[in-house]
Design an enzyme around this catalytic site. Structure first.
Site, mmCIF file in Angstrom:
data_model
loop_
_atom_site.group_PDB
_atom_site.id
_atom_site.type_symbol
_atom_site.label_atom_id
_atom_site.label_comp_id
_atom_site.label_asym_id
_atom_site.label_seq_id
_atom_site.Cartn_x
_atom_site.Cartn_y
_atom_site.Cartn_z
ATOM 1 N N PHE A 132 49.415 -20.123 12.396
ATOM 2 C CA PHE A 132 48.924 -18.890 13.195
ATOM 3 C C PHE A 132 48.480 -17.924 12.353
ATOM 4 O O PHE A 132 49.325 -17.126 11.878
ATOM 5 C CB PHE A 132 49.852 -18.639 14.210
ATOM 6 C CG PHE A 132 49.347 -17.444 15.204
ATOM 7 C CD1 PHE A 132 49.671 -16.066 15.045
ATOM 8 C CD2 PHE A 132 48.567 -17.676 16.341
ATOM 9 C CE1 PHE A 132 49.602 -15.055 15.925
ATOM 10 C CE2 PHE A 132 48.358 -16.691 17.197
ATOM 11 C CZ PHE A 132 48.730 -15.167 16.984
ATOM 12 N N PRO A 137 46.985 -8.528 5.189
ATOM 13 C CA PRO A 137 47.548 -7.639 4.273
ATOM 14 C C PRO A 137 47.634 -6.036 4.712
ATOM 15 O O PRO A 137 48.824 -5.471 4.647
ATOM 16 C CB PRO A 137 46.956 -7.912 3.013
ATOM 17 C CG PRO A 137 46.498 -8.999 2.928
ATOM 18 C CD PRO A 137 46.098 -9.380 4.272
ATOM 19 N N CYS A 241 49.661 -15.628 22.884
ATOM 20 C CA CYS A 241 50.324 -16.575 21.977
ATOM 21 C C CYS A 241 51.756 -15.911 21.518
ATOM 22 O O CYS A 241 52.857 -16.377 21.979
ATOM 23 C CB CYS A 241 49.491 -17.060 20.682
ATOM 24 S SG CYS A 241 48.096 -17.661 20.667
ATOM 25 N N ASN A 243 53.271 -13.535 23.429
ATOM 26 C CA ASN A 243 53.899 -13.189 24.361
ATOM 27 C C ASN A 243 55.024 -14.631 24.556
ATOM 28 O O ASN A 243 56.140 -14.279 24.790
ATOM 29 C CB ASN A 243 53.137 -13.151 25.835
ATOM 30 C CG ASN A 243 52.934 -11.799 25.889
ATOM 31 O OD1 ASN A 243 53.487 -10.931 25.619
ATOM 32 N ND2 ASN A 243 51.565 -11.558 26.584
ATOM 33 N N ASN A 244 54.373 -15.819 24.178
ATOM 34 C CA ASN A 244 55.210 -16.846 24.472
ATOM 35 C C ASN A 244 56.064 -17.213 23.491
ATOM 36 O O ASN A 244 57.364 -17.324 23.640
ATOM 37 C CB ASN A 244 54.187 -18.310 24.299
ATOM 38 C CG ASN A 244 53.518 -18.396 25.713
ATOM 39 O OD1 ASN A 244 54.253 -18.013 26.848
ATOM 40 N ND2 ASN A 244 52.452 -18.910 25.661
ATOM 41 N N GLU A 366 56.528 -10.742 15.125
ATOM 42 C CA GLU A 366 56.216 -10.817 16.540
ATOM 43 C C GLU A 366 56.426 -9.599 17.178
ATOM 44 O O GLU A 366 56.972 -9.352 18.390
ATOM 45 C CB GLU A 366 57.317 -11.782 17.006
ATOM 46 C CG GLU A 366 57.223 -13.223 16.506
ATOM 47 C CD GLU A 366 56.194 -14.134 16.901
ATOM 48 O OE1 GLU A 366 55.430 -13.586 17.869
ATOM 49 O OE2 GLU A 366 55.637 -15.058 16.303
ATOM 50 N N THR A 368 56.937 -5.260 15.884
ATOM 51 C CA THR A 368 58.265 -4.726 15.201
ATOM 52 C C THR A 368 58.942 -4.134 16.477
ATOM 53 O O THR A 368 58.390 -3.759 17.456
ATOM 54 C CB THR A 368 57.895 -3.497 14.354
ATOM 55 O OG1 THR A 368 57.241 -2.529 14.875
ATOM 56 C CG2 THR A 368 56.842 -3.896 13.069
#
Lengths: 390, 251, 306
Positions: A132, A137, A241, A243-244, A366, A368
């Site tokens: 994904f 950067p 995505c 969230n899952n 995912e 912080t």
């Protein structure tokens, strides 16, 4: 001592038979194939390919997705799978999270029928690995200002830019990449051999060492027109995505905490100092009791969240709370567990420092810890505090 | 060919056994599992079923909690699940009579079981059932194959092993098999969820369990070990060896 | 009178048969010994406590087929014999169970003690518990080897021979004698482990020869697996295997916590170490403060005598 997954309030007794059988299947596999090999995998900095094969054979990849060769399990079952995998290692669970929630899910929800039929079955079987590409950067917590660009050249798209911190990138056949097409974020499926696409591995990590972390580099990367995900525009795509994946992580972190608790308890019962096991001293008992308290709370949070997810009555902030809380306490538990192990805790004879180092990444990726904090702050107050703008 | 596997649910082999009021306290057992030698029997039965296109039936005898083990057997591919429901102690005759009635009802030709259950450690069921149904009996088996209408089994012994051939009806009681029980997968688990378990009582099988001449008087924890002793020099070795043999019974 | 089905060891009488006779004597009974295939019949007549010996001859005794053997010897068992003993060996347990089913009597397996009221003590849950169980009527009992001493010699019992074969239901296509592969530590009931105190990997040969006598597996501490390049499958301890054998013999192992974690649940632990302060002695049931060079030869000699 055989693994005893702490479950003080017997929350696992609320699982369905199917969810319990899935749990036992993954737990047994982790006991037999992961625990004996994980320290070596970490030392060598590799993700063993046999694990990809086994996950595919067990049928746990893309757990909550229905159809197209996907498992079709409940979200609770997906959570249980993540928990059992992360008891082994966060890097292992990251592989499954990325494959299922970040690569398979967007194709499943936003792809065309042709794309779903072409990619999903092989990703569910583990034959094709997915990744994904969102983070760049210079754009992490702020993905909306990403600079990776897609240009419509008529009979193809041209991608330019770079993504960073991409789990599975170097070993993936399929990359779901988010880039701006005419200023609007769209999803594109990039395949390993597309011209102008490379995925070098990022080396030198002290965390998630048994996981492959990569850069994705697009230099006039040419992809066919049929690779755009038609079903979504804007940040809603990648955020769905995330969230899952975050849901799975809120369960996964519990597994890591349980592994650290188990090791700390076992160690403290057998380590003798001043003629008594250190488990008999008050300060150690205080630490163990605190761990039990936090793990139990985290389990209740995750379980109830699973119920809401399966019932369809959830909002992203519910998931932010669980991800943030459970990872935060898991990292603290790992640190305290390391402390209980004394000097032995720094050796890979024990899993605690590996979990501790891993959870530093899990706390940052995912979303912080601080970002999730602000997501909840915005929910409470209605005022966004992410940026300086109004 | 109808292949039957006899399965027993026992406390997991890692479980701590607690005694309360003179009997093993089941309420302290948190994990129940398929008896380990039965797992080898089940794996072999699954392979045999594949090779000869047979029908695999799992039979267990015990209380309500046993049904979960049957569902686990379904998750790895067992076709039919039979639960003979009974609570409480059964002696060897009673156990065998019930199983024989079920085997006859489901026309079992090849029967597989573990060489002994992890709770009783007795090992009477395989040979006893063989006698009652007139089947050939091979114990301490590590593998069974079906070749040219013959059943070929590897029987282990203290010197090595024998390759034995026999024909149905036959019973094979498994020692450590060449293959571990296969892991289930999600598809198997989801299909197992839907699989019906046929529940039978002794009456359904036409068996009336007459009073037993065996009385289980009590169960107790193992005798306390003496605290550890340290000996200087090698003079003690003879005594230690004889204690290991006669008191500890470990050699 | 108790009926005893003799056990054979190849072509001779297995010593356990004499123990079964002693078991009968201990509960105040004499014994009728039945010898399948006639093996050991003459020797059986010399065991004190034996009233008579029946040698059952037949073709079916050429190989072990429990069903055929039971069929052939069954009619030699007197109707008024209430209790039948066999040994709790693989053969004895199978034969005993078949005979019990054939005669429609219950069987109690692997007795470690019994009394004249036919109250039997046996282990359950792989030795984690014991049970006392009693038969009030006819039954078969298999008795664990070495639970009873052998009966004295000096008898001269009556010997009858009968010819009685039965149909074999199995045939042996091949019999393979295999030097057994050394067991893995995770499967063995007895483990002999070595640590740094062994000095060098070559000295592990001493442990191996001891293991051969006992049918044991050979294990090692992590230190020597790492330093001397031994197979990781031998490693017992935190990052190796956790083992629960009936007997764990630790030689030249100090007993660091990582090693203890892997073996402290062993049923019985014997430690050999020349350092009397080694932590391993805290968990050992029997600790021998001596060098392995001194202790192992003596241990080997004593074990060989058994």
């Amino acid at each position: 001592m055989d693994y005893e997954a702490l479950d003080f309030y017997e929350i696992d007794s609320l699982l369905s038979d199917e969810e319990r059988m899935v749990r036992d299947m993954v737990r047994d596999w982790v006991d037999e194939e992961v625990i004996p090999n994980i320290e070596n995998a970490c030392r060598e900095g590799v993700f063993p390919d046999e694990w990809r094969v086994a996950l595919g054979e067990m049928g746990v990849l893309g757990a909550p997705l229905q159809g197209y060769g996907c498992p079709g399990l409940s979200y609770t079952a997906y959570g249980v799978i993540c928990r059992e995998l992360e008891r082994g290692d966060s890097g292992l669970r990251s592989f499954a999270s990325v494959q299922g929630s970040l690569a398979m899910y967007p194709i499943w929800d936003f792809g065309s029928e042709e794309q779903k039929n072409h990619y999903l079955p092989k990703m569910a079987s583990g034959e094709w690995i997915g990744c994904f590409g969102l983070t760049e950067p210079d754009y992490g917590s702020n993905p909306g200002d990403m600079i990776t660009k897609a240009e419509d050249i008529g009979d193809h798209y041209l991608l330019n830019g770079a993504k960073m911190w991409i789990t599975n990138g170097t070993i993936a056949e399929v990359a779901v990449v988010w880039a701006k097409l005419d200023g609007e974020i769209r999803g594109f499926i990039v395949e390993r051999n597309d011209p102008g696409f490379t995925a070098p591995e990022m080396k030198g990590k002290h965390s998630l060492k048994a996981s492959v972390t990569s850069e994705l580099v697009f230099q006039d990367c040419k992809i066919p027109k049929d690779r755009i995900l038609p079903g979504v525009k804007g940040l809603r795509g990648p955020f769905s995505c995330l969230n899952n994946a975050r849901f799975g992580i809120s369960w996964g972190a519990i597994g890591s905490a349980q592994a650290c608790f188990h090791s700390a308890k076992d160690y403290s019962m057998s380590r003798i100092q001043f003629d008594h096991p250190i488990a008999s001293y008050q300060l150690v008992q205080n630490k163990l009791a605190w761990m039990l308290r936090e793990i139990t709370k985290a389990q209740l949070l995750a379980y109830h969240l699973g119920q809401k997810k399966d019932a369809g009555n959830w909002i992203p902030e519910h998931i932010s709370l669980a991800k943030m809380n459970n990872v935060d306490i898991a990292l603290e538990i790992a640190r305290v567990a390391r402390d209980i192990h004394g000097a032995n805790g720094i050796l890979d004879e024990y899993p605690v420092m590996r979990h501790m180092a891993n959870l530093e990444s899990v706390k940052t990726y995912e979303g912080t810890h601080d970002i999730h904090n602000l997501i909840i702050g915005r929910y409470i107050t209605g005022i966004q505090a992410f940026t300086r703008e109004a | 060919m109808n292949i039957i596997v006899l399965l027993k649910q026992v406390p997991d082999t890692t479980a701590k056994i607690s005694i309360s009021s003179g009997y093993m306290d089941e309420s302290t057992i948190t994990k129940w599992s398929m008896s380990p030698y039965d797992e080898f029997a089940l794996e072999s039965a699954l392979q045999l079923r594949q090779n000869c296109n047979g029908n695999l039936i799992a039979i267990t005898c015990g209380p309500d909690r046993c049904s979960k083990m049957l569902t686990d057997a379904a998750a790895v591919g067992t076709d039919k699940l039979i639960h003979i429901h009974h609570e409480g102690y059964l002696d060897s005759i009673q156990t065998q009579t019930l199983l024989v009635a079920a085997i006859k009802k489901f026309e079992g030709e090849v029967i597989m079981c573990g060489k002994q259950a992890a709770d009783t450690n007795s090992g009477s069921t395989g040979p006893g059932v063989a006698e009652l149904i007139g089947a050939s009996c091979i114990t301490h088996v590590s593998e069974v194959k079906y070749e040219n209408e013959e059943l070929i089994a590897t029987r282990l012994n203290s010197l090595g092993f024998e390759i034995i051939s026999t024909s149905p009806p036959s019973i094979f009681a498994f020692d450590k098999g060449v293959k571990e029980l296969r892991r289930p997968n999600v598809r198997g688990i989801m299909m197992a969820k839907k699989k019906e378990i046929t529940r039978l009582t002794p009456e359904d099988l036409g068996v009336s369990l007459t009073n037993s001449n065996i009385n289980l008087i009590s169960q107790m924890p193992p005798s306390e070990k003496a605290p550890g002793k340290k000996y200087e020099g090698t003079d003690s070795i003879r005594e230690i060896v004889s204690k290991l043999r006669d008191e500890a019974n470990v050699i | 009178m108790i009926t005893i089905i003799a056990e054979n060891s190849g072509n001779i009488l297995h010593p356990v048969t004499s123990q079964l006779v002693n078991a009968a004597i201990s509960i105040g009974s004499s014994a009728h010994v039945i010898c399948p295939g006639g093996i050991g019949a003459v020797e059986a007549t010399k065991i004190t406590g034996v009233n008579k010996v029946t040698s059952v001859l037949g073709d079916c005794f050429k190989i072990f087929d429990g069903s055929a053997w039971a069929e052939a010897i069954n009619s030699s068992i007197d109707d008024d014999s209430n209790v039948i003993f066999t040994s709790a060996t693989s053969q004895g347990r199978e034969l005993g169970a078949i005979i019990a089913a054939k005669r429609k009597v219950p069987i109690i397996q692997d007795a470690i003690s019994l009394d004249s009221t036919i109250k039997v003590t046996r282990t359950i849950y792989s030795g984690k518990a014991l049970e006392e169980i009693q038969s009030s009527s006819k039954c078969v009992i298999t008795i664990r080897p070495n639970s009873f001493d052998s009966a004295p010699q000096g008898n001269n019992a009556q010997l009858n021979t009968v010819d009685k074969s039965a149909d074999l239901r199995i045939s042996v296509k091949e019999a393979i004698v295999k030097a057994s592969e050394r067991l893995d530590v995770s499967e063995a009931d007895i483990i002999i482990s070595g640590g740094r105190g062994m000095g060098s990997i070559d000295n592990f040969a001493e442990l191996e020869s001891l293991a051969d006598i006992l049918g044991a597996a050979v294990g090692a501490s992590r230190a020597v697996v790492d330093e001397w390049g031994m197979s990781h499958t031998m490693q017992v301890g935190q990052t190796g295997k956790t083992v629960t054998p009936s007997l764990y013999i630790a030689v030249g192992i100090s007993g660091a916590i990582q090693h203890l974690a892997g073996m402290r649940s062993s049923n019985y632990i014997v430690a050999i170490n020349k350092d009397e302060d080694a932590p391993i002695f805290n968990v050992a049931d029997y600790g021998i403060v001596a060098s392995w060079e001194d202790a192992l030869p003596v241990l080997k000699e004593e074990l060989s005598k058994l």
